[in-house]
Scaffold this motif. Structure first.
Motif, PDB file in Angstrom:
ATOM      1  N   ALA A 152       0.830  -1.233   0.103  1.00  0.00           N
ATOM      2  CA  ALA A 152      -0.119   0.072  -0.011  1.00  0.00           C
ATOM      3  C   ALA A 152       0.852   1.156  -0.097  1.00  0.00           C
ATOM      4  O   ALA A 152       1.850   1.163   0.410  1.00  0.00           O
ATOM      5  CB  ALA A 152      -0.927  -0.037   1.106  1.00  0.00           C
ATOM      6  N   TYR A 153       0.419   2.222  -0.420  1.00  0.00           N
ATOM      7  CA  TYR A 153       1.250   3.761  -0.718  1.00  0.00           C
ATOM      8  C   TYR A 153       0.524   4.734  -0.133  1.00  0.00           C
ATOM      9  O   TYR A 153      -0.494   5.352  -0.930  1.00  0.00           O
ATOM     10  CB  TYR A 153       1.306   3.669  -2.078  1.00  0.00           C
ATOM     11  CG  TYR A 153       2.307   2.719  -2.708  1.00  0.00           C
ATOM     12  CD1 TYR A 153       3.705   2.768  -2.633  1.00  0.00           C
ATOM     13  CD2 TYR A 153       1.683   1.441  -3.215  1.00  0.00           C
ATOM     14  CE1 TYR A 153       4.410   1.652  -3.199  1.00  0.00           C
ATOM     15  CE2 TYR A 153       2.386   0.255  -3.651  1.00  0.00           C
ATOM     16  CZ  TYR A 153       3.750   0.456  -3.649  1.00  0.00           C
ATOM     17  OH  TYR A 153       4.659  -0.599  -4.044  1.00  0.00           O
ATOM     18  N   PRO A 154       0.750   5.077   1.164  1.00  0.00           N
ATOM     19  CA  PRO A 154      -0.054   6.185   1.642  1.00  0.00           C
ATOM     20  C   PRO A 154       0.160   7.616   0.955  1.00  0.00           C
ATOM     21  O   PRO A 154      -0.790   8.562   1.033  1.00  0.00           O
ATOM     22  CB  PRO A 154       0.782   6.328   3.093  1.00  0.00           C
ATOM     23  CG  PRO A 154       1.320   5.063   3.516  1.00  0.00           C
ATOM     24  CD  PRO A 154       1.675   4.424   2.029  1.00  0.00           C
ATOM     25  N   GLU A 155       1.399   7.644   0.259  1.00  0.00           N
ATOM     26  CA  GLU A 155       1.529   8.988  -0.590  1.00  0.00           C
ATOM     27  C   GLU A 155       1.360   8.702  -2.254  1.00  0.00           C
ATOM     28  O   GLU A 155       2.067   9.611  -2.856  1.00  0.00           O
ATOM     29  CB  GLU A 155       2.991   9.456  -0.383  1.00  0.00           C
ATOM     30  CG  GLU A 155       2.729  10.362   1.388  1.00  0.00           C
ATOM     31  CD  GLU A 155       4.386  10.402   1.798  1.00  0.00           C
ATOM     32  OE1 GLU A 155       4.346  11.696   2.058  1.00  0.00           O
ATOM     33  OE2 GLU A 155       4.648   9.561   2.384  1.00  0.00           O
ATOM     34  N   ALA A 181      -2.374  -5.052   4.298  1.00  0.00           N
ATOM     35  CA  ALA A 181      -1.422  -4.551   3.459  1.00  0.00           C
ATOM     36  C   ALA A 181      -0.173  -4.000   4.272  1.00  0.00           C
ATOM     37  O   ALA A 181      -0.531  -3.836   5.386  1.00  0.00           O
ATOM     38  CB  ALA A 181      -2.100  -3.574   2.755  1.00  0.00           C
ATOM     39  N   ILE A 182       1.013  -3.994   3.646  1.00  0.00           N
ATOM     40  CA  ILE A 182       1.973  -3.259   4.384  1.00  0.00           C
ATOM     41  C   ILE A 182       2.602  -2.086   3.777  1.00  0.00           C
ATOM     42  O   ILE A 182       2.530  -2.089   2.322  1.00  0.00           O
ATOM     43  CB  ILE A 182       3.251  -4.326   4.273  1.00  0.00           C
ATOM     44  CG1 ILE A 182       2.834  -5.363   4.945  1.00  0.00           C
ATOM     45  CG2 ILE A 182       4.396  -3.489   4.860  1.00  0.00           C
ATOM     46  CD1 ILE A 182       3.911  -6.720   4.922  1.00  0.00           C
ATOM     47  N   THR A 183       2.549  -0.922   4.079  1.00  0.00           N
ATOM     48  CA  THR A 183       2.894   0.416   3.459  1.00  0.00           C
ATOM     49  C   THR A 183       4.560   0.502   3.046  1.00  0.00           C
ATOM     50  O   THR A 183       5.104   0.113   3.650  1.00  0.00           O
ATOM     51  CB  THR A 183       2.419   1.586   4.168  1.00  0.00           C
ATOM     52  OG1 THR A 183       3.466   1.901   5.111  1.00  0.00           O
ATOM     53  CG2 THR A 183       1.065   1.369   4.948  1.00  0.00           C
ATOM     54  N   ALA A 206      -9.361  -4.303   6.041  1.00  0.00           N
ATOM     55  CA  ALA A 206      -8.141  -5.152   6.259  1.00  0.00           C
ATOM     56  C   ALA A 206      -7.104  -4.239   7.134  1.00  0.00           C
ATOM     57  O   ALA A 206      -7.004  -3.167   6.875  1.00  0.00           O
ATOM     58  CB  ALA A 206      -7.492  -5.742   5.164  1.00  0.00           C
ATOM     59  N   PRO A 207      -6.293  -4.864   8.006  1.00  0.00           N
ATOM     60  CA  PRO A 207      -5.279  -4.345   8.744  1.00  0.00           C
ATOM     61  C   PRO A 207      -4.181  -3.589   7.627  1.00  0.00           C
ATOM     62  O   PRO A 207      -3.875  -4.279   6.414  1.00  0.00           O
ATOM     63  CB  PRO A 207      -4.546  -5.340   9.291  1.00  0.00           C
ATOM     64  CG  PRO A 207      -5.504  -6.436   9.605  1.00  0.00           C
ATOM     65  CD  PRO A 207      -6.422  -6.287   8.341  1.00  0.00           C
ATOM     66  N   ILE A 208      -3.742  -2.445   7.605  1.00  0.00           N
ATOM     67  CA  ILE A 208      -2.665  -1.742   6.768  1.00  0.00           C
ATOM     68  C   ILE A 208      -1.660  -1.580   7.914  1.00  0.00           C
ATOM     69  O   ILE A 208      -1.658  -0.389   8.569  1.00  0.00           O
ATOM     70  CB  ILE A 208      -3.191  -0.536   6.005  1.00  0.00           C
ATOM     71  CG1 ILE A 208      -4.595  -0.781   5.308  1.00  0.00           C
ATOM     72  CG2 ILE A 208      -2.307   0.198   5.268  1.00  0.00           C
ATOM     73  CD1 ILE A 208      -5.300   0.441   4.686  1.00  0.00           C
ATOM     74  N   LEU A 209      -0.470  -2.384   7.684  1.00  0.00           N
ATOM     75  CA  LEU A 209       0.540  -1.942   8.613  1.00  0.00           C
ATOM     76  C   LEU A 209       1.662  -1.093   8.230  1.00  0.00           C
ATOM     77  O   LEU A 209       1.759  -0.966   6.931  1.00  0.00           O
ATOM     78  CB  LEU A 209       1.504  -3.339   8.874  1.00  0.00           C
ATOM     79  CG  LEU A 209       0.870  -4.460   9.627  1.00  0.00           C
ATOM     80  CD1 LEU A 209      -0.544  -4.810   9.221  1.00  0.00           C
ATOM     81  CD2 LEU A 209       1.900  -5.587   9.393  1.00  0.00           C
ATOM     82  N   PRO A 210       1.839  -0.184   9.178  1.00  0.00           N
ATOM     83  CA  PRO A 210       2.926   0.871   8.771  1.00  0.00           C
ATOM     84  C   PRO A 210       4.267   0.464   8.383  1.00  0.00           C
ATOM     85  O   PRO A 210       4.797  -0.440   9.484  1.00  0.00           O
ATOM     86  CB  PRO A 210       3.047   1.746   9.858  1.00  0.00           C
ATOM     87  CG  PRO A 210       2.486   1.073  11.018  1.00  0.00           C
ATOM     88  CD  PRO A 210       1.454   0.009  10.274  1.00  0.00           C
ATOM     89  N   GLY A 211       5.129   0.514   7.329  1.00  0.00           N
ATOM     90  CA  GLY A 211       6.227   0.158   6.959  1.00  0.00           C
ATOM     91  C   GLY A 211       7.280   1.147   7.600  1.00  0.00           C
ATOM     92  O   GLY A 211       7.262   2.418   6.920  1.00  0.00           O
ATOM     93  N   ILE A 212       8.083   0.794   8.515  1.00  0.00           N
ATOM     94  CA  ILE A 212       9.082   1.727   9.092  1.00  0.00           C
ATOM     95  C   ILE A 212      10.496   1.366   8.448  1.00  0.00           C
ATOM     96  O   ILE A 212      10.848   0.524   8.540  1.00  0.00           O
ATOM     97  CB  ILE A 212       9.185   1.452  10.641  1.00  0.00           C
ATOM     98  CG1 ILE A 212       7.643   1.782  11.077  1.00  0.00           C
ATOM     99  CG2 ILE A 212      10.062   2.708  11.083  1.00  0.00           C
ATOM    100  CD1 ILE A 212       6.635   2.913  10.981  1.00  0.00           C
ATOM    101  N   MET A 213      10.997   2.672   7.988  1.00  0.00           N
ATOM    102  CA  MET A 213      12.401   2.358   7.436  1.00  0.00           C
ATOM    103  C   MET A 213      13.591   3.402   8.359  1.00  0.00           C
ATOM    104  O   MET A 213      13.440   4.593   8.052  1.00  0.00           O
ATOM    105  CB  MET A 213      12.529   3.050   5.791  1.00  0.00           C
ATOM    106  CG  MET A 213      13.708   3.055   5.233  1.00  0.00           C
ATOM    107  SD  MET A 213      14.528   1.563   4.877  1.00  0.00           S
ATOM    108  CE  MET A 213      13.667   1.292   3.392  1.00  0.00           C
TER     109      MET A 213
END
Length: 295
Positions: A152-155, A181-183, A206-213
């Motif tokens: 998934a793409y928040p931006e 989804a994983i962002t 569905a859950p949308i997990l934040p992807g942390i970099m």
């Protein structure tokens, strides 16, 4: 969660979170040692799953499979193998999916995938392949009852015609059978929460997990950011640290932990970390959030 102004930044976080980690398959013996050191350090945090990436055009197919198979064989972790549509027929993907199923792998990350540089950066479906991630998800679910994550793409994905079309594409992937989804990584909590609101309004539950970099190289973050906004405060925070890996790692861990703290304050309890096969920052962030080794 509101803390008094005098409270330490990460005071009283109870560690009631779930985490997952992303790794990439190693290219050399030295890189393999680094990967397994990272896995060994992070495993006590009992992640819900660990994902292993897949190179453009299937360039790491064998190494991805070998890494996932070793995780199954030597650890109690739940591996999630990446699969993409790039340069592969439906029959080839079915064969890989069957191999994973037979190896005991039940979780896949289904992606359209990035085209190889030789294709000029433009995705061209294989003549006998899947045209998009939603079709890939449907094909995998028809094969076996996989637990599937998608992107998934928040931006907004850089190739999307619009934010709405990008959101519609996410819904198609989830409707096709994906479980979560994983962002893509982001640095703005507002962007993530606005995205969640739009997803809910579109009927996505569905859950949308934040992807942390965590930032290991600010120059690399600039290259990878595409549509991801890099805030001015972040530019200032990392200024002058390109040639100072030690201080940069410390600053990076605190910056990422603060992002997670603000997400936590907004109700987020599931976090996905892009580790780049390095354990220290991800472990430190989880520790600051109150997560401790179990067992």
């Amino acid at each position: 969660m509101t803390l008094p102004a005098t409270a330490p930044l990460f005071a009283d976080l109870p560690g009631d979170i779930s985490v997952s980690f992303e790794f990439f398959p190693p290219k050399s013996e030295k890189m393999e040692e680094q990967l397994w050191d990272a896995i060994t350090q992070l495993a006590p945090l009992q992640p819900s799953f660990v994902s292993v990436t897949y190179g453009a055009g299937g360039s790491t197919r064998e190494r991805t499979h070998a890494t996932v198979a070793r995780i199954v064989r030597e650890t109690s972790l739940v591996p999630a193998a990446h699969l993409t549509c790039v340069s592969a027929s439906k029959a080839e993907i079915a064969e890989v999916a069957d191999q994973y199923w037979e190896a005991g792998v039940r979780h896949l990350v289904a992606l359209r995938g990035d085209p190889p540089p030789a294709d000029g950066g433009t995705f061209v479906p294989h003549p006998q392949g899947y045209t998009c991630a939603a079709d890939l998800v449907a094909g995998l679910m028809a094969r076996h009852d996989f637990d599937i994550s998608v992107a998934a793409y928040p931006e907004v994905h850089p190739e999307a015609a619009s934010a709405q079309s990008d959101l519609d594409n996410l819904k198609r992937k989830l409707d096709a059978g994906a479980n979560r989804a994983i962002t893509q990584f982001f640095f703005s909590t507002d962007a993530y929460f606005r995205f969640l609101d739009k997803a809910l309004a579109a009927g996505i539950s569905a859950p949308i997990l934040p992807g942390i970099m965590p930032v290991t190289s600010f120059a690399a973050i600039r290259r990878m950011s595409a549509n991801t906004e890099i805030p001015a405060w972040m530019e200032a925070m990392f200024e002058g640290l390109d040639d100072r890996p030690g201080p940069r790692a410390l600053v990076s861990a605190v910056a990422a932990a603060d992002l997670c703290r603000r997400l936590y304050a907004g109700g987020v309890r599931d976090f996905h970390f892009y580790t780049l096969n390095k354990a220290e920052q991800a472990y430190a962030i989880c520790h600051l959030l109150g997560l401790r080794p179990k067992g």
